[in-house]
Scaffold this active site. Structure first.
Site, short mmCIF file in Angstrom:
data_model
loop_
_atom_site.label_atom_id
_atom_site.label_comp_id
_atom_site.label_asym_id
_atom_site.label_seq_id
_atom_site.Cartn_x
_atom_site.Cartn_y
_atom_site.Cartn_z
N LYS A 299 80.74 100.24 92.58
CA LYS A 299 79.86 99.44 93.45
C LYS A 299 79.81 100.01 94.86
O LYS A 299 78.74 100.14 95.45
CB LYS A 299 80.34 97.97 93.51
CG LYS A 299 80.44 97.29 92.16
CD LYS A 299 80.91 95.86 92.28
CE LYS A 299 82.29 95.70 92.88
NZ LYS A 299 83.39 96.28 92.06
N ARG B 87 81.53 86.55 94.13
CA ARG B 87 82.68 86.88 93.30
C ARG B 87 83.00 85.76 92.31
O ARG B 87 83.84 85.90 91.46
CB ARG B 87 83.84 87.00 94.27
CG ARG B 87 84.92 87.96 93.97
CD ARG B 87 84.50 89.36 94.13
NE ARG B 87 85.61 90.22 93.96
CZ ARG B 87 85.72 91.41 94.55
NH1 ARG B 87 84.77 91.86 95.32
NH2 ARG B 87 86.75 92.15 94.31
N ARG C 250 91.43 107.13 93.50
CA ARG C 250 90.50 106.84 94.61
C ARG C 250 91.15 107.12 95.97
O ARG C 250 92.30 106.77 96.21
CB ARG C 250 90.08 105.38 94.55
CG ARG C 250 89.31 104.97 95.80
CD ARG C 250 88.61 103.68 95.68
NE ARG C 250 89.41 102.62 95.12
CZ ARG C 250 88.88 101.52 94.62
NH1 ARG C 250 87.58 101.36 94.59
NH2 ARG C 250 89.66 100.58 94.13
N ARG D 135 94.22 102.93 98.86
CA ARG D 135 94.24 101.48 99.08
C ARG D 135 95.54 100.85 98.57
O ARG D 135 96.05 101.24 97.52
CB ARG D 135 93.05 100.83 98.37
CG ARG D 135 91.81 100.90 99.20
CD ARG D 135 90.57 100.49 98.47
NE ARG D 135 90.67 99.26 97.69
CZ ARG D 135 89.61 98.68 97.12
NH1 ARG D 135 88.41 99.21 97.27
NH2 ARG D 135 89.75 97.59 96.41
N ARG E 122 93.61 92.59 89.11
CA ARG E 122 92.24 92.48 89.65
C ARG E 122 91.23 92.46 88.51
O ARG E 122 90.22 91.76 88.58
CB ARG E 122 91.96 93.66 90.60
CG ARG E 122 92.68 93.49 91.94
CD ARG E 122 92.74 94.78 92.72
NE ARG E 122 91.44 95.36 92.97
CZ ARG E 122 91.24 96.66 93.19
NH1 ARG E 122 92.25 97.51 93.19
NH2 ARG E 122 90.04 97.10 93.42
P1 AP5 Z 1 84.23 102.59 93.91
O1 AP5 Z 1 82.81 102.90 94.25
O2 AP5 Z 1 85.23 102.49 95.01
O3 AP5 Z 1 84.29 101.30 92.98
P2 AP5 Z 1 84.11 99.75 93.33
O4 AP5 Z 1 83.36 99.13 92.20
O5 AP5 Z 1 83.56 99.57 94.70
O6 AP5 Z 1 85.62 99.33 93.25
P3 AP5 Z 1 86.49 98.37 94.16
O7 AP5 Z 1 87.91 98.55 93.67
O8 AP5 Z 1 86.24 98.61 95.62
O9 AP5 Z 1 85.96 97.00 93.74
P4 AP5 Z 1 86.63 95.66 93.97
O10 AP5 Z 1 85.51 94.76 93.60
O11 AP5 Z 1 87.91 95.42 93.28
O12 AP5 Z 1 87.09 95.75 95.50
P5 AP5 Z 1 86.58 95.08 96.82
O13 AP5 Z 1 86.74 96.07 97.91
O14 AP5 Z 1 85.25 94.41 96.66
O15 AP5 Z 1 84.71 103.69 92.84
C1 AP5 Z 1 86.04 103.73 92.36
C2 AP5 Z 1 86.50 105.21 92.23
O16 AP5 Z 1 85.74 105.84 91.20
C3 AP5 Z 1 86.25 106.06 93.50
O17 AP5 Z 1 87.31 106.97 93.63
C4 AP5 Z 1 84.93 106.79 93.23
O18 AP5 Z 1 84.84 108.04 93.90
C5 AP5 Z 1 84.98 106.96 91.72
N1 AP5 Z 1 83.66 106.89 91.08
C6 AP5 Z 1 82.65 106.02 91.38
N2 AP5 Z 1 81.58 106.22 90.57
C7 AP5 Z 1 81.96 107.23 89.72
C8 AP5 Z 1 81.30 107.90 88.64
N3 AP5 Z 1 80.04 107.57 88.25
N4 AP5 Z 1 81.96 108.88 87.99
C9 AP5 Z 1 83.22 109.23 88.37
N5 AP5 Z 1 83.91 108.64 89.39
C10 AP5 Z 1 83.28 107.65 90.05
O19 AP5 Z 1 87.64 93.91 97.00
C11 AP5 Z 1 89.01 94.17 97.27
C12 AP5 Z 1 89.73 92.84 97.50
O20 AP5 Z 1 89.15 92.17 98.64
C13 AP5 Z 1 89.61 91.82 96.35
O21 AP5 Z 1 90.60 92.03 95.36
C14 AP5 Z 1 89.79 90.50 97.12
O22 AP5 Z 1 91.13 90.26 97.43
C15 AP5 Z 1 89.05 90.75 98.43
N6 AP5 Z 1 87.63 90.39 98.36
C16 AP5 Z 1 86.55 91.22 98.53
N7 AP5 Z 1 85.39 90.54 98.43
C17 AP5 Z 1 85.73 89.24 98.19
C18 AP5 Z 1 84.98 88.06 97.95
N8 AP5 Z 1 83.63 88.08 97.94
N9 AP5 Z 1 85.66 86.91 97.72
C19 AP5 Z 1 87.01 86.86 97.74
N10 AP5 Z 1 87.78 87.96 97.93
C20 AP5 Z 1 87.16 89.13 98.15
#
Ligand code: AP5
Length: 210
Positions: A13, A88, A127, A155, A166
């Site tokens: 994402k 979420r 990552r 991270r 997660r």
């Molecule tokens: P990446 O693009 O980083 O993936 P992502 O889907 O963004 O993964 P996240 O782990 O950031 O998602 P998340 O939803 O758990 O975290 P968030 O920050 O929102 O890609 C992952 C890896 O794969 C990278 O190394 C990339 O280079 C590689 N990659 C990507 N595409 C690829 C491809 N096609 N082929 C090969 N490699 C590829 O949330 C973190 C925390 O914040 C949550 O756990 C929670 O505690 C809090 N939080 C955030 N938002 C909320 C909310 N709305 N409500 C409550 N808590 C929240």
């Protein structure tokens, strides 16, 4: 028009929302990035969010609503926003509907990036993030340019046991949103995310491009 990117942790994402924001001239609103920035700066918000994030739990909804509303009120978001990591759960989706209505905005589509679980775990362990730009890389699939490699960070929530938790939280709280939006008759597109980053981006652009 606004857009939601849905998908499990590691689905891509963050990677895709940055590329799409640039390609489509929209503003990326990534709640995870906003929270991590607050943690780094040691603000009150960061202190409140850190324990939830490190445990792989969701940060309380009330905290998130304020962040999203402020991000939407910036001039950069006027032309359209791409939500990454929000909503979420169902209460967040209902609140988003309310905020968009109040602001006279329209949710154009939801894009779900589907990736098998074993691929997700490998992606998150490799990552690395650039703390200066927020850009996301992977040690094998998407290496950073050599000149910035030294400043990349891993991270805190990318440890394997936290990653597994997660994923459980995603299945329980976030995945039901797919049905929520299908019932609300918002267009929901599924994209296979276990292909190259460029292919995934091109498919999303062809589905939602304006
Ligand atoms: P990446 O693009 O980083 O993936 P992502 O889907 O963004 O993964 P996240 O782990 O950031 O998602 P998340 O939803 O758990 O975290 P968030 O920050 O929102 O890609 C992952 C890896 O794969 C990278 O190394 C990339 O280079 C590689 N990659 C990507 N595409 C690829 C491809 N096609 N082929 C090969 N490699 C590829 O949330 C973190 C925390 O914040 C949550 O756990 C929670 O505690 C809090 N939080 C955030 N938002 C909320 C909310 N709305 N409500 C409550 N808590 C929240």
């Amino acid at each position: 028009m606004d857009l939601i990117l849905l998908g499990a942790p590691g689905a891509g994402k963050g990677t895709q929302s940055s590329l799409l924001a640039e390609r489509l001239g929209m503003e990326k609103i990534a709640t995870g990035d906003i929270l991590r920035d607050a943690v780094r700066r040691g603000t009150e918000l960061g202190l409140e969010a850190k324990a939830f994030m490190d445990a792989g739990e969701l940060v309380p909804d009330a905290v998130i609503f304020g962040l999203v509303k402020s991000a939407l009120e910036t001039p950069a978001a006027e032309a359209g926003a791409i939500f990454d990591g929000f909503p979420r759960n169902v209460p967040q989706a209902q609140k988003l509907e309310e905020i968009l209505d109040e602001m006279g905005r329209t949710l154009g589509a939801v894009v779900v990036i589907d990736v098998p679980e074993e691929v997700l775990v490998r992606r998150m362990s490799g990552r690395r993030t650039d703390p200066e730009t927020g850009n996301v890389y992977h040690v094998e699939h998407n290496p950073a340019p050599a000149e910035i490699a030294g400043r990349l960070v891993q991270r805190d929530d990318d440890r394997e046991e936290t990653v597994r938790h997660r994923l459980q939280v995603y299945r329980a709280a976030t995945e039901p949103l797919i049905e929520f939006y299908e019932s609300a008759e918002v267009p929901v597109y599924h994209v296979r995310g276990d292909r190259s980053i460029d292919l995934v981006r091109d498919e999303i652009v062809s589905l939602v491009g304006r």
